[in-house]
Design an enzyme around this catalytic site. Structure first.
Site, mmCIF file in Angstrom:
data_model
loop_
_atom_site.group_PDB
_atom_site.id
_atom_site.type_symbol
_atom_site.label_atom_id
_atom_site.label_comp_id
_atom_site.label_asym_id
_atom_site.label_seq_id
_atom_site.Cartn_x
_atom_site.Cartn_y
_atom_site.Cartn_z
ATOM 1 N N GLU A 95 -17.476 -41.875 39.868
ATOM 2 C CA GLU A 95 -16.641 -41.515 41.268
ATOM 3 C C GLU A 95 -17.036 -41.015 42.474
ATOM 4 O O GLU A 95 -18.523 -41.242 42.943
ATOM 5 C CB GLU A 95 -16.543 -40.019 40.599
ATOM 6 C CG GLU A 95 -15.555 -40.259 39.557
ATOM 7 C CD GLU A 95 -13.818 -40.492 40.119
ATOM 8 O OE1 GLU A 95 -13.794 -40.325 40.683
ATOM 9 O OE2 GLU A 95 -13.356 -40.602 38.409
ATOM 10 N N CYS B 157 -12.989 -32.025 35.451
ATOM 11 C CA CYS B 157 -14.204 -33.335 36.262
ATOM 12 C C CYS B 157 -14.718 -32.481 37.919
ATOM 13 O O CYS B 157 -15.568 -32.968 38.152
ATOM 14 C CB CYS B 157 -14.576 -34.104 35.476
ATOM 15 S SG CYS B 157 -13.860 -34.582 33.712
#
Length: 198
Positions: A30, A93
């Site tokens: 990410e 998350c």
């Protein structure tokens, strides 16, 4: 608070959080965490915030402070499908990812942090016909490759400024050097030695 306490206790050079994104076909590194919780379902504790900030006084977003492209490339070089992702979602998350980066920024700690998503496990995909899955051992290899790449980047940066490093050096460089030395001492890493023309 659990992760913040662990960071205080262990003083890591790197913090890599792992979450699961069922339906994704690859491991995802990410790039950005955003300051919003917007849950379509409740989490395991029954909480379901909608359009709420993760940190009311925090900035709109934080970029990962780990080398996302180098980590992705390292996972691929290990033979595992991987991608850079530009959305960690707005659920648990992303909350963890943003929270860790915000804690590090607010406490002025020098650790670098990032987040990786993994697909369903093969055992989980049995009940989800047609969904992508990955073996646990493959995920572990991918995470190890990503961590090694992130540490290598820190060590490379330290090497470039080696003439400025000394006993008084603090922060991420010192932590990365100490972790590398510990890994060498434990036999987890080895130093390559030139032999002949190799």
């Amino acid at each position: 608070e659990t992760v913040a306490a662990a960071i205080e206790r262990h003083r890591p050079a790197l913090v890599i959080c792992i979450g699961q994104a069922g339906g994704r076909a690859q491991m995802s590194v990410e790039r950005v965490a955003i300051n919003v919780d917007d849950a379509r379902i409740a989490d395991n504790a029954g909480s379901q915030p909608v359009d709420e900030p993760v940190a009311p006084a925090g900035p709109a977003a934080y970029f990962a402070t780990v080398p996302v492209k180098a980590m992705t490339a390292a996972i691929r070089e290990a033979g595992i499908p991987a991608e850079v992702s530009n959305s960690a979602g707005t659920f648990v998350c992303n909350h963890l990812f943003y929270g860790v980066l915000h804690f590090l920024a607010a406490s002025r700690r020098r650790a670098r942090a990032g987040f990786m998503h993994v697909p369903w496990l093969e055992s989980q995909a049995i009940a989800r016909p047609g969904e992508h899955a990955m073996a646990l051992a493959t995920m572990v290899r991918g995470v190890e490759a990503a961590i090694a790449a992130a540490l290598e980047t820190a060590i490379d940066a330290a090497w470039e400024t080696r003439d400025q490093i000394g006993p008084a050096t603090k922060g991420a460089v010192r932590d990365a050097v100490e972790q590398t030395l510990d890994a060498l001492a434990a036999g987890k890493l080895r130093v390559a030695e030139k032999r002949g023309s190799e």
